[in-house]
Design a protein around this motif. Sequence first.
Motif, PDB file in Angstrom:
ATOM      1  N   SER A  30      -4.179 -15.904 -15.603  1.00  0.00           N
ATOM      2  CA  SER A  30      -5.116 -15.299 -14.670  1.00  0.00           C
ATOM      3  C   SER A  30      -4.322 -14.723 -13.503  1.00  0.00           C
ATOM      4  O   SER A  30      -3.149 -15.045 -13.311  1.00  0.00           O
ATOM      5  N   ILE A  31      -4.970 -13.860 -12.740  1.00  0.00           N
ATOM      6  CA  ILE A  31      -4.322 -13.233 -11.593  1.00  0.00           C
ATOM      7  C   ILE A  31      -5.046 -13.626 -10.325  1.00  0.00           C
ATOM      8  O   ILE A  31      -6.274 -13.487 -10.245  1.00  0.00           O
ATOM      9  N   ASN A  32      -4.299 -14.099  -9.360  1.00  0.00           N
ATOM     10  CA  ASN A  32      -4.883 -14.484  -8.087  1.00  0.00           C
ATOM     11  C   ASN A  32      -4.976 -13.228  -7.210  1.00  0.00           C
ATOM     12  O   ASN A  32      -5.698 -12.288  -7.533  1.00  0.00           O
ATOM     13  N   GLU A  33      -4.272 -13.170  -6.165  1.00  0.00           N
ATOM     14  CA  GLU A  33      -4.336 -12.021  -5.267  1.00  0.00           C
ATOM     15  C   GLU A  33      -3.523 -10.847  -5.816  1.00  0.00           C
ATOM     16  O   GLU A  33      -2.460 -11.036  -6.387  1.00  0.00           O
ATOM     17  N   MET A  34      -4.049  -9.633  -5.620  1.00  0.00           N
ATOM     18  CA  MET A  34      -3.327  -8.407  -5.933  1.00  0.00           C
ATOM     19  C   MET A  34      -3.281  -7.549  -4.678  1.00  0.00           C
ATOM     20  O   MET A  34      -4.149  -7.680  -3.802  1.00  0.00           O
ATOM     21  N   GLY A  35      -2.305  -6.682  -4.607  1.00  0.00           N
ATOM     22  CA  GLY A  35      -2.222  -5.886  -3.391  1.00  0.00           C
ATOM     23  C   GLY A  35      -1.314  -4.685  -3.525  1.00  0.00           C
ATOM     24  O   GLY A  35      -0.660  -4.476  -4.547  1.00  0.00           O
ATOM     25  N   TRP A  36      -1.322  -3.903  -2.455  1.00  0.00           N
ATOM     26  CA  TRP A  36      -0.457  -2.729  -2.348  1.00  0.00           C
ATOM     27  C   TRP A  36       0.369  -2.839  -1.074  1.00  0.00           C
ATOM     28  O   TRP A  36      -0.157  -3.205  -0.012  1.00  0.00           O
ATOM     29  N   TYR A  37       1.632  -2.535  -1.214  1.00  0.00           N
ATOM     30  CA  TYR A  37       2.558  -2.467  -0.100  1.00  0.00           C
ATOM     31  C   TYR A  37       3.226  -1.092  -0.147  1.00  0.00           C
ATOM     32  O   TYR A  37       3.195  -0.423  -1.174  1.00  0.00           O
ATOM     33  N   ARG A  38       3.807  -0.688   0.957  1.00  0.00           N
ATOM     34  CA  ARG A  38       4.499   0.599   0.959  1.00  0.00           C
ATOM     35  C   ARG A  38       5.776   0.512   1.779  1.00  0.00           C
ATOM     36  O   ARG A  38       5.900  -0.307   2.688  1.00  0.00           O
ATOM     37  N   GLN A  39       6.703   1.395   1.430  1.00  0.00           N
ATOM     38  CA  GLN A  39       7.972   1.454   2.146  1.00  0.00           C
ATOM     39  C   GLN A  39       8.371   2.907   2.331  1.00  0.00           C
ATOM     40  O   GLN A  39       8.577   3.621   1.343  1.00  0.00           O
ATOM     41  N   ALA A  40       8.449   3.305   3.576  1.00  0.00           N
ATOM     42  CA  ALA A  40       8.903   4.654   3.909  1.00  0.00           C
ATOM     43  C   ALA A  40      10.414   4.641   4.118  1.00  0.00           C
ATOM     44  O   ALA A  40      10.981   3.578   4.413  1.00  0.00           O
ATOM     45  N   PRO A  41      11.076   5.776   3.969  1.00  0.00           N
ATOM     46  CA  PRO A  41      12.529   5.818   4.150  1.00  0.00           C
ATOM     47  C   PRO A  41      12.943   5.276   5.509  1.00  0.00           C
ATOM     48  O   PRO A  41      12.380   5.653   6.539  1.00  0.00           O
TER      49      PRO A  41
END
Length: 121
Positions: A30-41
């Motif tokens: 099963s999957i608990n938390e999911m998310g999106w992160y980002r990284q700019a140069p």
Amino acid sequence: QVQLVESGGGLVQAGGSLRVACGASGRIVSINEMGWYRQAPGKQRELVATITSGGSTNYADSVKGRFTISRDNAKKTVYLQMNSLKPEDTALYYCNAWVFTSLISSPREFWGQGTQVTVSS
């Protein structure tokens, strides 16, 4: 093992919209938390949005009101709808998931390879 594969990034003009998706596959109980992160140069990776298995969401202040995170538990997929995009949203967007790979272990964290989102002014 678990694989997270992002899709849907691209180039868009300021004010436009994009939707990115991330599908999980592999040894998943099963999957608990999911998310999106980002990284700019030249910057550190930062949280964009997260969503629990029950649907509770959390957003960075910089994207509140513009981005919407959602998930389809049956498809093991998380989405990020991005509206009113700004040049400062330009970054490599990474999918993140906390996954139970067995019934007796704690969830493990996995990351996707990233999908590029570029917003032109």
